[in-house]
Design a protein around this motif. Structure first.
Motif, PDB file in Angstrom:
ATOM      1  N   ARG A   3       0.837  -1.204   0.000  1.00  0.00           N
ATOM      2  CA  ARG A   3       0.000   0.000   0.000  1.00  0.00           C
ATOM      3  C   ARG A   3       0.867   1.247   0.000  1.00  0.00           C
ATOM      4  O   ARG A   3       1.787   1.383   0.806  1.00  0.00           O
ATOM      5  N   PRO A   5       1.661   5.105   0.745  1.00  0.00           N
ATOM      6  CA  PRO A   5       1.201   6.034   1.787  1.00  0.00           C
ATOM      7  C   PRO A   5       0.348   7.147   1.194  1.00  0.00           C
ATOM      8  O   PRO A   5       0.555   7.578   0.060  1.00  0.00           O
ATOM      9  N   THR A   6      -0.596   7.622   1.965  1.00  0.00           N
ATOM     10  CA  THR A   6      -1.492   8.693   1.538  1.00  0.00           C
ATOM     11  C   THR A   6      -1.143   9.979   2.290  1.00  0.00           C
ATOM     12  O   THR A   6      -0.278   9.995   3.175  1.00  0.00           O
ATOM     13  N   VAL A   8      -3.042  11.282   4.410  1.00  0.00           N
ATOM     14  CA  VAL A   8      -3.433  11.020   5.798  1.00  0.00           C
ATOM     15  C   VAL A   8      -2.251  10.461   6.577  1.00  0.00           C
ATOM     16  O   VAL A   8      -1.990  10.857   7.727  1.00  0.00           O
ATOM     17  N   ASP A   9      -1.498   9.558   5.950  1.00  0.00           N
ATOM     18  CA  ASP A   9      -0.302   9.000   6.595  1.00  0.00           C
ATOM     19  C   ASP A   9       0.735  10.088   6.852  1.00  0.00           C
ATOM     20  O   ASP A   9       1.379  10.121   7.908  1.00  0.00           O
ATOM     21  N   TYR A  10       0.880  10.983   5.879  1.00  0.00           N
ATOM     22  CA  TYR A  10       1.862  12.054   6.051  1.00  0.00           C
ATOM     23  C   TYR A  10       1.438  13.030   7.154  1.00  0.00           C
ATOM     24  O   TYR A  10       2.268  13.481   7.952  1.00  0.00           O
ATOM     25  N   ARG A  12      -0.190  12.281   9.731  1.00  0.00           N
ATOM     26  CA  ARG A  12       0.091  11.622  11.003  1.00  0.00           C
ATOM     27  C   ARG A  12       1.551  11.836  11.405  1.00  0.00           C
ATOM     28  O   ARG A  12       1.856  12.037  12.589  1.00  0.00           O
ATOM     29  N   ILE A  13       2.446  11.786  10.421  1.00  0.00           N
ATOM     30  CA  ILE A  13       3.859  12.054  10.703  1.00  0.00           C
ATOM     31  C   ILE A  13       4.034  13.480  11.205  1.00  0.00           C
ATOM     32  O   ILE A  13       4.776  13.737  12.157  1.00  0.00           O
ATOM     33  N   ASP A  16       2.894  13.713  14.785  1.00  0.00           N
ATOM     34  CA  ASP A  16       3.827  13.074  15.713  1.00  0.00           C
ATOM     35  C   ASP A  16       5.111  13.877  15.896  1.00  0.00           C
ATOM     36  O   ASP A  16       5.856  13.652  16.851  1.00  0.00           O
ATOM     37  N   MET A 149       7.277   9.364   0.643  1.00  0.00           N
ATOM     38  CA  MET A 149       6.599  10.464   1.333  1.00  0.00           C
ATOM     39  C   MET A 149       7.102  11.829   0.849  1.00  0.00           C
ATOM     40  O   MET A 149       6.514  12.861   1.176  1.00  0.00           O
ATOM     41  N   LYS A 152       4.772  14.214  -1.274  1.00  0.00           N
ATOM     42  CA  LYS A 152       3.694  14.803  -0.470  1.00  0.00           C
ATOM     43  C   LYS A 152       4.244  15.923   0.403  1.00  0.00           C
ATOM     44  O   LYS A 152       3.612  16.973   0.559  1.00  0.00           O
TER      45      LYS A 152
END
Length: 205
Positions: A3, A5-6, A8-10, A12-13, A16, A149, A152
């Protein structure tokens, strides 16, 4: 299949590592604000204060900003790469911070010297020093992300930094000139205030 990364995943990074991203993106936006502000309003300074024609201003000031950046960009990149290879993993952020502080006296003093030619020389040195804003802060983000990533991250940086800094640069100088000093002839003072205040905040962030 793996999969990809989207966004949304970025995001989240980003969540964090909020301290890094907020400091980096705001600092870089201010870097662009200062650079664009000087590029936008320095011509008015030379025509209003030194009596230069638009053509004369374009030739001398354009050459000053061009050569400062052209010489600075590859040199800063080469130095940062060498130090990064030697284990200074935060060099892109550290180098950008130091460049902001070193650039202040050259940029601010350009708008107080008597000779317009000396002013152009100081502006050229200023852009030579701060040209790191066009490369190293971007590398700072790219170097801590996986390859899938980075696109993005670049798109988000362009939106936040490019749009914000490009809009704010001319606006900040104009506002300081009108509300802070009240006279069109004081645009040089407004530019100096923008450089000093903006780049000190860049270093802090």
């Amino acid at each position: 299949t793996e999969r990809l990364p989207t966004f949304v995943d970025y995001f989240r990074i980003i969540a964090d590592n909020l301290r890094f991203y907020v400091g980096h993106h705001l600092g870089q936006a201010l870097y662009v604000t200062v650079a664009v502000g000087v590029a936008a309003w320095a011509p008015a300074f030379f025509t209003r204060l030194h009596g230069w024609s638009e053509a004369q201003t374009g030739i001398w000031l354009g050459a000053a900003m061009l050569w400062g950046s052209v010489l600075g960009l590859p040199l800063h990149g080469a130095i940062a790469d060498k130090l990064f290879q030697r284990g200074m993993l935060d060099i892109h952020m550290r180098y950008s911070m130091i460049a902001a502080l070193v650039g202040i006296p050259f940029g601010a003093s350009a708008f107080f010297v008597v000779s317009p030619y000396v002013a152009c020389l100081l502006i050229s040195i200023f852009f030579f020093v701060i040209s790191v804003y066009a490369s190293l802060p971007t590398v700072a983000v790219q170097s801590v992300l996986p390859s899938d990533m980075r696109g993005k991250a670049a798109s988000i940086m362009l939106i936040v930094i490019g749009t914000g800094g490009t809009i704010m640069g001319p606006l900040v100088v104009a506002t300081i000139t009108d509300l802070g000093f009240g006279r069109p002839e004081d645009v040089g003072k407004a530019l100096a205030v923008t450089i000093i205040g903006g780049l000190m905040l860049v270093a802090l962030l």
